[in-house]
Motif scaffolding. Structure first.
Motif, PDB file in Angstrom:
ATOM      1  N   UNK A   8      43.510  86.856  77.284  1.00 58.93           N
ATOM      2  CA  UNK A   8      44.926  87.101  77.051  1.00 58.93           C
ATOM      3  C   UNK A   8      45.221  87.355  75.573  1.00 58.93           C
ATOM      4  N   UNK A   9      44.166  87.585  74.795  1.00 58.58           N
ATOM      5  CA  UNK A   9      44.353  87.833  73.368  1.00 58.58           C
ATOM      6  C   UNK A   9      44.350  89.327  73.055  1.00 58.58           C
ATOM      7  N   UNK A  10      44.801  90.109  74.030  1.00 57.02           N
ATOM      8  CA  UNK A  10      44.736  91.563  73.916  1.00 57.02           C
ATOM      9  C   UNK A  10      45.715  92.097  72.882  1.00 57.02           C
ATOM     10  N   UNK A  11      46.890  91.479  72.772  1.00 58.91           N
ATOM     11  CA  UNK A  11      47.941  92.008  71.898  1.00 58.91           C
ATOM     12  C   UNK A  11      47.474  92.057  70.442  1.00 58.91           C
ATOM     13  N   UNK A  12      46.841  90.967  69.989  1.00 52.75           N
ATOM     14  CA  UNK A  12      46.366  90.933  68.604  1.00 52.75           C
ATOM     15  C   UNK A  12      45.298  91.998  68.370  1.00 52.75           C
ATOM     16  N   UNK A  13      44.378  92.135  69.343  1.00 48.40           N
ATOM     17  CA  UNK A  13      43.327  93.148  69.223  1.00 48.40           C
ATOM     18  C   UNK A  13      43.918  94.548  69.212  1.00 48.40           C
ATOM     19  N   UNK A  14      44.922  94.790  70.051  1.00 50.76           N
ATOM     20  CA  UNK A  14      45.545  96.118  70.122  1.00 50.76           C
ATOM     21  C   UNK A  14      46.248  96.472  68.825  1.00 50.76           C
ATOM     22  N   UNK A  15      46.914  95.485  68.213  1.00 47.96           N
ATOM     23  CA  UNK A  15      47.594  95.742  66.944  1.00 47.96           C
ATOM     24  C   UNK A  15      46.598  96.140  65.858  1.00 47.96           C
ATOM     25  N   UNK A  16      45.495  95.399  65.780  1.00 46.07           N
ATOM     26  CA  UNK A  16      44.489  95.709  64.774  1.00 46.07           C
ATOM     27  C   UNK A  16      43.856  97.071  65.030  1.00 46.07           C
ATOM     28  N   UNK A  17      43.559  97.352  66.299  1.00 46.91           N
ATOM     29  CA  UNK A  17      42.988  98.654  66.667  1.00 46.91           C
ATOM     30  C   UNK A  17      43.924  99.789  66.277  1.00 46.91           C
ATOM     31  N   UNK A  18      45.210  99.632  66.564  1.00 50.00           N
ATOM     32  CA  UNK A  18      46.195 100.666  66.248  1.00 50.00           C
ATOM     33  C   UNK A  18      46.279 100.898  64.749  1.00 50.00           C
ATOM     34  N   UNK A  19      46.250  99.816  63.974  1.00 50.66           N
ATOM     35  CA  UNK A  19      46.322  99.960  62.515  1.00 50.66           C
ATOM     36  C   UNK A  19      45.108 100.707  61.971  1.00 50.66           C
ATOM     37  N   UNK A  20      43.935 100.407  62.501  1.00 52.30           N
ATOM     38  CA  UNK A  20      42.722 101.092  62.041  1.00 52.30           C
ATOM     39  C   UNK A  20      42.761 102.575  62.398  1.00 52.30           C
ATOM     40  N   UNK A  21      43.200 102.878  63.619  1.00 51.57           N
ATOM     41  CA  UNK A  21      43.214 104.269  64.073  1.00 51.57           C
ATOM     42  C   UNK A  21      44.241 105.111  63.326  1.00 51.57           C
ATOM     43  N   UNK A  22      45.325 104.491  62.872  1.00 47.75           N
ATOM     44  CA  UNK A  22      46.396 105.237  62.214  1.00 47.75           C
ATOM     45  C   UNK A  22      46.292 105.236  60.696  1.00 47.75           C
ATOM     46  N   UNK A  23      45.263 104.616  60.172  1.00 47.48           N
ATOM     47  CA  UNK A  23      45.107 104.540  58.722  1.00 47.48           C
ATOM     48  C   UNK A  23      43.886 105.327  58.275  1.00 47.48           C
ATOM     49  N   UNK A  24      44.117 106.399  57.540  1.00 48.14           N
ATOM     50  CA  UNK A  24      43.004 107.180  56.996  1.00 48.14           C
ATOM     51  C   UNK A  24      42.215 106.359  55.982  1.00 48.14           C
ATOM     52  N   UNK A  25      42.937 105.513  55.232  1.00 49.87           N
ATOM     53  CA  UNK A  25      42.266 104.654  54.248  1.00 49.87           C
ATOM     54  C   UNK A  25      41.305 103.694  54.940  1.00 49.87           C
ATOM     55  N   UNK A  26      41.746 103.103  56.066  1.00 51.08           N
ATOM     56  CA  UNK A  26      40.894 102.155  56.797  1.00 51.08           C
ATOM     57  C   UNK A  26      39.634 102.840  57.302  1.00 51.08           C
ATOM     58  N   UNK A  27      39.775 104.070  57.817  1.00 51.75           N
ATOM     59  CA  UNK A  27      38.612 104.818  58.311  1.00 51.75           C
ATOM     60  C   UNK A  27      37.633 105.099  57.171  1.00 51.75           C
ATOM     61  N   UNK A  28      38.172 105.545  56.026  1.00 50.04           N
ATOM     62  CA  UNK A  28      37.312 105.825  54.866  1.00 50.04           C
ATOM     63  C   UNK A  28      36.643 104.550  54.373  1.00 50.04           C
ATOM     64  N   UNK A  29      37.395 103.442  54.393  1.00 49.29           N
ATOM     65  CA  UNK A  29      36.843 102.184  53.904  1.00 49.29           C
ATOM     66  C   UNK A  29      35.705 101.702  54.792  1.00 49.29           C
ATOM     67  N   UNK A  30      35.873 101.824  56.122  1.00 46.80           N
ATOM     68  CA  UNK A  30      34.805 101.416  57.033  1.00 46.80           C
ATOM     69  C   UNK A  30      33.549 102.251  56.819  1.00 46.80           C
ATOM     70  N   UNK A  31      33.731 103.568  56.639  1.00 43.94           N
ATOM     71  CA  UNK A  31      32.588 104.431  56.381  1.00 43.94           C
ATOM     72  C   UNK A  31      31.943 104.076  55.041  1.00 43.94           C
ATOM     73  N   UNK A  32      32.785 103.811  54.026  1.00 43.12           N
ATOM     74  CA  UNK A  32      32.282 103.422  52.704  1.00 43.12           C
ATOM     75  C   UNK A  32      31.472 102.131  52.801  1.00 43.12           C
ATOM     76  N   UNK A  33      31.999 101.152  53.542  1.00 43.77           N
ATOM     77  CA  UNK A  33      31.296  99.874  53.693  1.00 43.77           C
ATOM     78  C   UNK A  33      29.964 100.059  54.404  1.00 43.77           C
ATOM     79  N   UNK A  34      29.937 100.940  55.413  1.00 47.19           N
ATOM     80  CA  UNK A  34      28.683 101.224  56.124  1.00 47.19           C
ATOM     81  C   UNK A  34      27.672 101.858  55.179  1.00 47.19           C
ATOM     82  N   UNK A  35      28.132 102.817  54.368  1.00 47.49           N
ATOM     83  CA  UNK A  35      27.245 103.449  53.390  1.00 47.49           C
ATOM     84  C   UNK A  35      26.719 102.430  52.378  1.00 47.49           C
TER      85      UNK A  35
END
Length: 775
Positions: A171-198
Motif C-alpha cells: 500500500x506504499x504505492x503513492x510515495x513510489x509513484x510521486x518519486x517516479x513521476x518526479x524522476x520522469x519529469x526532470x531532465x536534471x534527474x535523468x542527467x544526474x542518474x546517468x552521471x552517477x552511473x558513469x
C-alpha cells in the motif's frame, strides 16, 4: 529454411494461432504485424507490474559448487587486505596500546556492517535477473521509470522475458509513484542518474588499475624480510609480475573458478589459522574489541588523527563491490554461503590475530603481516600471498572488461572490440585496447608511487565512492520498486549511509597524498564517456526528427526510375523508430533497390540478456509487393553480439518465420471474422469446411511463395549497407559545441573501432554509405 520447412513452421504454430484467434482480444495479436506501431513511434507508457514467473532455482549441489568457485573469483581482493590494512592505518606508528583495540573494533564492525549486512543481506537482492553492479541498478530504474535519455522505448520491450519487475504488493504505492513521476519529469534527474552511473563505472575501472598495484606490491614486499632485495627491487619485481599478468589476459579465464578457488581457499585457511595461533600465543584480551566503546576511546585520544586513520581502516573492505558486480557469474545464495562460511570468519580471525601480535610488538606495525608469521611458514605463505595477489588482480581486471561491455550498451563508451574468451561462460570477455591501457596505467602507478601507503590513499577513494553511489541507487530502488517501509529506508540511510560518508570524508582528506589518482582516472574516463554519449544522443534525435516516413519509402520504391536488383540488402542504423534519413541520401545516389531490403536497428535493452527467440522484432513496409522490412535486433547488456552462427543467417531465418506467422495469423483472423458474421448448419457446414481447406491451401502457397523470394535473395547474395554518418557542429554553434563535436567526438571515432569490425561484417559484402549531419 526451405519451402518444405516453412510448412513445418506453419503446422507447428497452427494450434497456438487457433488459440490466439479464439481469444476475445485476438485483434491485439494481429497488431503485432501491423506497421503503424512502436517501430514508427516511441511508446508512451506500458505496465511494468506484470511479472514473469520466477524459474525454479538451481539445486543445492549446484549452489555449493558455485559457492566454491566464487571463492576464487569474488574474494581475492578483500581476502588480500590483511597484507596492508594495519600498516596503512598506523602510518605514524602506534602511540597507545589500546589504539590497537580501537582499530580492531573499527575493522570488525566495518566488515560486519558493509560487506555482510549491506551487500550480502540487502544489495544482492537488487540484482538484475542475476546480474549485478552499478549498471544493473541503473537498468532496474530505467525499466521501472522512463529515466533513459534516448527515446527508443517500445511497447514490445515489455513482452521480453524478465523485462517486468517482480514488485511486492504494497500500500506504499503513492510515495513510489510521486518519486517516479518526479524522476520522469526532470531532465536534471535523468542527467544526474546517468552521471552517477558513469562516475561509478569510472571508479570501478580505477579500482581495476589500483588493485593489481597494491596487492602485488604488498605481497612481493614481504621478500625483504628474508633477502637483501631493496625497495626498488621489490618495485621492479612487481612490475614484471603485472606485465605478465596482463599479457596472459588474451587467453581468457574459462576455468578460472576451479583453478583459483583452491589457492584462495588455502590462503583463507592460512590467514585464519595463523590469526587463531597469534590470538592464543600473544594476547587473548583483544577479544574486548567487540565492545564499540573502544572506538569511542580511540577517537577521544587521537581526535583528528583517528579520523584520518579511517582511510586505512576502509582498506579492510576493498573488493566488497565484487560481491555484487560478479553475482552474474554465480547466484545470490552461493555468494551468501561462501561469504558467511569462509571469507568472513577467516578475515575476522586474521585481523584479530594481527592485533594480538601488535599488542606485544608495537614497533613492527609497518610489516605486520609477514612479521606475525611463524618462521617456518614464511616461504609457503609468501608464495601463496603472491598467488592470491595475482588472483585478486585478475578478478578486478575481468570486472573492468565486463563494465566496459555494459557501458557500450548504454552508448556511454566508444566502440571497442570485445572478444568472448569462452563458449561455456558468456560473461567472460577480453578487450584488447582496454587491457593495454590498464597495463600501462598499473606499471606507471607502481613505478611512480613505489609505496603501498600512497597507493592505499588512492585506493580508498575509489572503493568508498562506488559504495556510496551503490547506496544512493539502492535507496531509490527501495522506495520506488521494492516499496520498502519508510522507517527501514531511513534506518538504512542513517546507519549505512552515515558510515560510508564518514569514510568518504576521511579518504578525501588525503587527496594530495595520492588520493587524486582515482579522481584523475575518473575525470579522464568520464570526459570520454560524456563526449561520446552526448553526441550519440544528438545524432539519435537528429535522425528521429528527420526520419523517412513509410509513405516516402513507398514513393521511392515504386518510382519507375529505380530498378530492382537480385539479392538481399541489410541496411544498418541506430534509429529504432522509423527509417533513417541516410537511406534517402543512398537512394538519390544509387537508384536501385535489392529484391529484399531489411532495415536493421541494433538496440540494447536495460536487461542483462534477451533470449534468441525474442531478439528480433520485424515489421513489413507496405505495399507487400515491395518486400521491404524493418527489424529491431534487441540485446541485453551482457549478450554476445558476434555469435558463432553468422548474424545475417540468424536474421534471415527469423524473417522467414515472421513471414509465415504473419500470413497465417492474418488468414485465421479473417476466417474467424467471416465465421462470426455468418452461420449455418448441415450442407452449409460441409461447404464451409471445403472453403476453409481451400483457404488454408492458398495460405500455404502464399507462405511458400514469399519464403521462396527471401531464399532466392539469399542465394543471390547478401549485401550489408552501413550508414557511416559524419557529424559536425551546425552553423552558428558556440565554441563549446564545436570542440565537443568537431574535435572530441570525431577524434574518438577516428581512433577506435568501426561498426563493421564490432559486428564482424564480411568486408567483401560491405558497402558504407556516408552522410554528414549538422548537429
Amino acid at each position: 529454411m526451405s519451402s518444405k520447412e516453412a510448412v513445418v513452421v506453419v503446422e507447428n504454430n497452427e494450434a497456438e494461432i487457433e488459440q490466439v484467434c479464439d481469444h476475445p482480444r485476438a485483434h491485439t495479436q494481429l497488431a503485432r504485424f501491423q506497421r503503424n506501431d512502436s517501430l514508427d513511434m516511441e511508446s508512451r507508457s506500458f505496465s511494468t507490474l506484470r511479472a514473469h514467473p520466477s524459474p525454479k532455482g538451481p539445486a543445492m549441489s549446484v549452489i555449493m559448487q558455485l559457492a566454491f568457485q566464487s571463492i576464487g573469483i569474488v574474494y581475492g581482493d578483500i581476502g588480500t587486505s590483511p597484507l596492508y590494512v594495519y600498516a596503512s592505518t598506523f602510518t605514524d606508528g602506534i602511540k597507545h596500546k589500546d589504539d590497537i583495540l580501537g582499530v580492531l573494533s573499527l575493522i570488525f564492525y566495518t566488515i560486519t556492517l558493509i560487506p555482510l549486512v549491506k551487500y550480502v543481506l540487502i544489495v544482492l537482492r537488487a540484482n538484475d535477473n542475476g546480474d549485478g553492479g552499478t549498471f544493473a541498478l541503473y537498468s532496474l530504474l530505467c525499466r521501472y521509470a522512463k529515466v533513459g535519455l534516448i527515446p527508443n522505448q517500445q511497447l514490445e520491450d515489455a513482452e521480453v522475458s524478465h523485462y517486468q519487475l517482480e514488485l511486492p504488493k504494497s500500500n506504499r504505492v503513492k510515495r513510489a509513484s510521486r518519486l517516479k513521476s518526479k524522476l520522469e519529469n526532470s531532465q536534471f534527474a535523468k542527467l544526474f542518474l546517468l552521471f552517477a552511473t558513469m562516475l561509478g563505472t569510472s571508479m570501478v575501472i580505477g579500482d581495476g588499475v589500483l588493485t593489481p598495484c597494491i596487492s602485488v606490491l604488498s605481497a612481493v614486499g614481504g621478500i625483504k624480510q628474508e633477502t637483501s632485495i631493496t625497495d626498488d627491487g621489490v618495485v621492479w619485481i612487481s612490475v614484471a609480475i603485472l606485465v605478465c599478468l596482463f599479457m596472459v589476459q588474451r587467453f581468457g579465464t574459462d576455468k578460472v573458478g576451479y583453478s583459483f578457488a583452491p589457492i584462495i581457499c588455502i590462503w583463507f585457511a592460512f590467514i585464519g589459522g595463523i590469526g587463531a595461533y597469534n590470538f592464543i600465543k600473544y594476547d587473548t584480551s583483544v577479544i574486548k574489541a567487540i565492545n564499540p566503546k573502544y572506538i569511542i576511546d580511540y577517537f577521544r585520544r587521537n581526535k583528528k588523527d583517528a579520523w584520518i586513520s579511517l582511510g586505512g581502516v576502509v582498506l579492510a573492505i576493498t573488493g566488497t563491490e565484487a560481491l555484487f558486480a560478479d553475482v552474474g557469474h554465480f547466484t545470490v545464495r552461493s555468494i551468501q554461503i561462501s561469504m558467511c562460511s569462509v571469507t568472513y570468519p577467516a578475515l575476522i580471525l586474521a585481523y584479530t590475530g594481527q592485533a594480538s601480535f601488535l599488542r606485544e610488538n608495537t614497533d613492527l606495525v609497518s610489516d605486520t603481516f609477514y612479521k606475525s608469521l611463524p618462521h617456518n611458514l614464511y616461504w609457503p605463505m609468501f608464495v601463496v600471498a603472491v598467488a592470491a595477489a595475482i588472483i585478486a588482480s585478475q578478478a578486478m581486471i575481468s570486472g573492468t572488461f565486463s563494465i566496459i561491455q555494459q557501458s557500450l550498451s548504454l552508448g556511454c563508451f566508444p566502440r571497442v572490440k570485445i572478444v568472448h574468451t569462452s563458449g561455456k561462460y558468456e560473461g567472460q570477455v577480453y578487450i584488447p585496447e582496454i587491457n593495454y591501457i590498464l597495463m600501462l596505467a598499473c606499471v606507471a602507478v607502481t613505478a611512480g608511487f613505489k609505496s603501498t601507503t600512497k597507493i592505499g590513499n588512492a585506493y580508498g577513494i575509489a572503493v568508498v565512492f562506488v559504495m556510496t553511489l551503490t547506496s544512493a541507487f539502492l535507496t531509490l530502488i527501495m522506495i520506488m520498486i521494492w516499496k520498502t517501509n519508510i522507517l527501514l529506508v531511513i534506518a538504512y540511510v542513517v546507519i549505512i549511509g552515515s558510515v560510508e560518508l564518514i569514510y568518504l570524508s576521511s579518504v578525501l582528506y588525503k587527496f594530495d597524498q595520492g588520493g587524486y589518482l582515482p579522481l584523475a582516472f575518473a575525470a579522464v574516463l568520464m570526459t570520454i564517456m560524456y563526449v561520446w554519449n552526448d553526441v550519440y544522443r544528438r545524432k539519435y534525435y537528429y535522425e528521429l526528427e528527420n526520419k523517412i516516413s513509410p509513405e516516402r519509402v513507398k514513393e521511392i520504391a515504386v518510382n519507375v526510375e529505380f530498378c530492382r536488383i537480385p539479392g538481399m540488402a541489410m541496411f544498418y542504423s541506430e534509429l529504432v523508430q522509423g527509417i533513417p534519413p541516410i537511406f534517402k541520401h543512398y537512394m538519390e545516389n544509387v537508384p536501385a533497390l535489392h529484391s529484399v531490403l531489411v532495415f536493421v536497428s541494433i538496440k540494447s535493452l536495460p536487461i542483462s540478456k534477451v533470449p534468441l527467440e525474442e531478439r528480433f522484432l520485424f515489421r513489413r513496409v507496405e505495399p507487400k509487393e515491395l518486400n521491404v522490412f524493418r527489424c529491431v535486433a534487441r540485446y541485453g547488456y551482457t549478450d554476445v553480439r558476434n555469435e558463432q552462427e553468422p548474424f545475417e543467417k540468424v536474421l534471415a531465418e527469423k524473417l522467414k518465420e515472421f513471414i509465415a506467422n504473419e500470413i497465417w495469423v492474418s488468414q485465421k483472423l479473417l476466417q474467424n471474422a467471416e465465421t462470426a458474421g455468418g452461420g449455418g448448419d448441415g450442407d452449409g457446414d460441409d461447404i464451409d469446411g471445403v472453403q476453409q481447406a481451400c483457404d488454408e491451401e492458398r495460405t500455404l502457397e502464399g507462405v511458400e511463395r514469399e519464403i521462396e523470394v527471401v531464399e532466392k535473395a539469399e542465394r543471390d547474395g547478401i549485401v550489408h549497407l552501413i550508414g557511416e554518418s559524419e557529424v559536425v557542429a551546425g552553423k552558428g554553434s558556440g565554441i563549446g559545441k564545436r570542440i565537443l563535436i568537431d574535435y572530441g567526438y570525431n577524434f574518438l571515432k577516428r581512433n577506435l573501432r568501426q561498426t563493421d569490425k564490432v559486428f564482424d561484417i564480411p568486408h567483401k559484402r560491405l558497402v558504407k554509405v556516408g552522410m554528414t549531419y549538422e548537429l
